[in-house]
Every structure is written in C-alpha cells, then in structure tokens.
Design an enzyme around this catalytic site. Structure first.
Site, PDB file in Angstrom:
ATOM      1  N   ASP A  72       0.810  -1.214   0.000  1.00  0.00           N
ATOM      2  CA  ASP A  72       0.000   0.000   0.000  1.00  0.00           C
ATOM      3  C   ASP A  72       0.845   1.266   0.000  1.00  0.00           C
ATOM      4  OD1 ASP A  72       0.938  -0.337   2.638  1.00  0.00           O
ATOM      5  OD2 ASP A  72      -0.972  -1.142   3.300  1.00  0.00           O
ATOM      6  N   HIS A 143      -6.896  -5.962  10.366  1.00  0.00           N
ATOM      7  CA  HIS A 143      -6.844  -5.671   8.925  1.00  0.00           C
ATOM      8  C   HIS A 143      -5.479  -6.012   8.345  1.00  0.00           C
ATOM      9  CE1 HIS A 143      -5.284  -1.609  10.270  1.00  0.00           C
ATOM     10  NE2 HIS A 143      -4.475  -1.851   9.245  1.00  0.00           N
ATOM     11  N   GLU A 148      -9.572  -2.664   5.797  1.00  0.00           N
ATOM     12  CA  GLU A 148     -10.081  -2.497   7.144  1.00  0.00           C
ATOM     13  C   GLU A 148     -11.384  -3.265   7.350  1.00  0.00           C
ATOM     14  OE1 GLU A 148      -9.846   1.855   7.214  1.00  0.00           O
ATOM     15  OE2 GLU A 148      -7.971   1.596   8.330  1.00  0.00           O
TER      16      GLU A 148
END
Length: 269
Positions: A72, A143, A148
């Site tokens: 990410d 998560h 999430e």
C-alpha cells in the site's frame, strides 16, 4: 494454517527472515524468472528487514533477481516524505541490499488517475506470474494492508478511505496528530494477497492478541480481514508469546506441539 509461536519479537523476526531467504535461494531466481515478493510496511516487518539485510551482508541471500510489490501507499503524500511507504522501504530494506531499482514496485499515491494506477498494479502482478510469497502484518482490528473491517474478502487493489482508528494508530508517525495522517490510501485487496502462492503474517505484541484470536479461533469474517488466511492452502502466522494471550491454552499447546519437531528440523542457512 500454520501458527508459529516465538518467545519474543526478535526471535520471530530472525526466523521469518531466514525463511524468506531460504525461499529465495531454493527458487534459484534468474532475470527471466525472478522470485516475486509481496511486502508490507509498518512496525511489524522492521525486525525481519533488519535480519534480511544482515543475511545479505553475510552473503547468504541476494535480491538481484527478486521483484517486489508493496501492499500500500498513502494518497497525496510525496515519495520523499519520511512517512511515505516509498521512503520506509528504501530506508529499511532496499537501499541496503542489491535489488535493482526497476524491480521495486510501490503504488503511486500521486498518480493523476488513481483508479488506473490500481488497475495497472494488478496487471503488472499478473505479468510477473503472480506473487510467490506475500509477507504481511496486521492492525489491532485484524486488517491486512489497508483492508479495514468490512472490506470485501475478494477485493482487489483499489482506493481506500482510512478509518479513524487506523489514522489514530498511525498518528504516532505524524507527531501524534491524527489530522496529519492522510485520509485515503491505495492498497492491494484481500483477494490480491490471497492469490499469492504463500502468505506469512507477522503478529507481535499484546495489542494484536484480540486480532490473532479472531483470525485463528473464530470463523472467516470480513470484519477481521486477516481471518481470510484460514482459507489459504499455504498460510502461516508467525507470532510472539504476547500476541497469544487471548488464545485458549489448548490452542497454543496444540500449535506448539505440532511445530516443535518441524522447526527443529529446518535447514540452517
């Protein structure tokens, strides 16, 4: 799913690093057929990255023919920002080993078209034949990456709005000011991670104990996205003793017993 329990974070990190190095070495990667790693940021993998750098310096592993895809990146934060995940990866791993810069793939949170950036990221993973080994950590709410609670368990790389809890947890990296933490990020999906041929999740500390219990003892649930690991054919959780404090005694004893002999017989690099 294998559960490996270590006395502390240091011994956990050392084992994970040796395991990854062994996987790379056994694959005997070449420029034409590199070994493809999925990698996380955050506090969980720092010890592993430190140990991998040590193994590289000892000549026990090379990243010359390794291709990486990170999980990410924040949106609208420069790559040179000390809290960007680009910065994190070069600081903790990439600048200390022999990986070619062109082999490093990290989502661009400043792309003009963020949806297109996510689509191209998925396409590039496919072009490399998929991810051989995905390393990950988890949040206190269970998560993985920025998937999430409530995220689709079949999700792919996409734009994600971050919850207040996640931003609050990450505020420690932004002068403890939650309003400085970006509100959105680009993240691989749960489905992206689960497509990897092997997945290893690091879980360390008492603040992750509830998430570990939900991942191991409860069913698969989109409110605890790490629980999807139960369905992976080659899923591993490496944790320390503190992270097991909410597991049943019988659960801990079971996993320790079945791993004891296997760990004793692992080859030494």
């Amino acid at each position: 799913m294998r559960i490996l329990i270590y006395d502390n974070y240091q011994s956990l990190s050392k084992w994970v690093a040796h395991y990854i190095a062994r996987k790379i070495n056994l694959a005997k990667p070449t420029p034409e057929k590199p070994y493809v790693l999925g990698l996380p940021t955050g506090s969980s993998p720092i010890g592993t990255y430190r140990e991998l750098v040590a193994l590289y310096n000892e000549g026990k592993v090379s990243f010359q023919n390794v291709v990486t895809f990170n999980m990410d990146e924040y949106v609208d934060i420069s790559e040179s920002h000390p809290q960007s995940y680009h910065y994190f990866m070069w600081q903790h791993l990439f600048s200390h080993v022999d990986i070619p810069k062109e082999n490093v793939n990290i989502l661009n949170g400043n792309a003009k078209d963020l949806d297109e950036e996510c689509r191209l990221y998925e396409d590039k993973i496919k072009e490399h034949g998929g991810i051989d080994f995905f390393l990950g950590g988890i949040g206190a709410d269970g998560h993985i990456a920025f998937n999430e609670p409530g995220s689709s368990l079949s999700s792919r790389t996409r734009i994600k709005t971050l919850t207040y809890d996640t931003r609050l947890a990450n505020a420690r990296f932004f002068d403890n000011e939650v309003n400085k933490v970006p509100r959105t990020a680009l993240t691989v999906g749960v489905g992206t991670v689960m497509d990897a041929r092997e997945v290893l999740i690091i879980v360390s500390g008492f603040n992750k104990a509830r998430a570990l219990r939900s991942a191991v003892e409860d069913g698969v649930n989109h409110m605890w996205t790490v629980s999807m690991l139960q369905l992976h054919p080659h899923g591993i959780i490496a944790c320390d003793e503190e992270a097991t404090l909410e597991l049943k005694v019988g659960t801990v004893k079971y996993f320790k017993e079945i791993e004891e002999q296997a760990l004793a017989n692992l080859p030494v690099l």
